[in-house]
Design a protein around this motif. Sequence first.
Motif, PDB file in Angstrom:
ATOM      1  N   THR A  43      49.796  -9.190  22.035  1.00 53.14           N
ATOM      2  CA  THR A  43      49.313  -8.922  20.689  1.00 53.14           C
ATOM      3  C   THR A  43      50.109  -7.739  20.155  1.00 53.14           C
ATOM      4  N   LYS A  46      48.972  -4.494  21.920  1.00 55.26           N
ATOM      5  CA  LYS A  46      49.008  -4.335  23.378  1.00 55.26           C
ATOM      6  C   LYS A  46      50.370  -4.724  23.935  1.00 55.26           C
ATOM      7  N   SER A  65      41.287 -10.290  34.066  1.00 58.15           N
ATOM      8  CA  SER A  65      40.621 -10.554  32.788  1.00 58.15           C
ATOM      9  C   SER A  65      40.382 -12.038  32.520  1.00 58.15           C
ATOM     10  N   GLU A  89      37.265 -15.946  24.642  1.00 58.10           N
ATOM     11  CA  GLU A  89      36.671 -14.771  24.015  1.00 58.10           C
ATOM     12  C   GLU A  89      37.624 -14.250  22.928  1.00 58.10           C
ATOM     13  N   GLU A  91      38.856 -11.509  22.647  1.00 54.21           N
ATOM     14  CA  GLU A  91      39.887 -10.679  23.289  1.00 54.21           C
ATOM     15  C   GLU A  91      41.048 -11.503  23.844  1.00 54.21           C
ATOM     16  N   ASP A  92      40.879 -12.820  23.909  1.00 47.86           N
ATOM     17  CA  ASP A  92      41.957 -13.694  24.371  1.00 47.86           C
ATOM     18  C   ASP A  92      42.951 -14.021  23.253  1.00 47.86           C
TER      19      ASP A  92
END
Length: 116
Positions: A43, A46, A65, A89, A91-92
């Motif tokens: 991303t 990150k 994770s 999720e 966050e994925d």
Amino acid sequence: QVLLVESGGGLVQPGGSLRLSCRAPRAIFSVFSGYDMDWYRQTPEKQRELVASITSSSKITYADSVKGRFTISRDNSRKTVYLHMNNLEPEDTAVYSCNIQGTNSWGQGTQVTVSS
């Protein structure tokens, strides 16, 4: 470099599933079978993260994770590595790319967005 083509990304709701594919259309079957393959994701916020790996002998490892939610597999006859993603999720959310270990061979990436 080996041409790698990812597909299968998209928009999915939390808890949903996707299957990503990484194909090496020009690779020789016997050569592809010997590749150790990785799936990464990235991303803008990150660093690139190693998500899952599968060796030529099908030894598999996962990032903490994604353990229990993602499954990596390969079909050498199709010169393809898959990433099955369940219980997704938010966050994925990332661009997912595949790589031949130890090389600079990367695909163009496929966007996965998990959002309601």
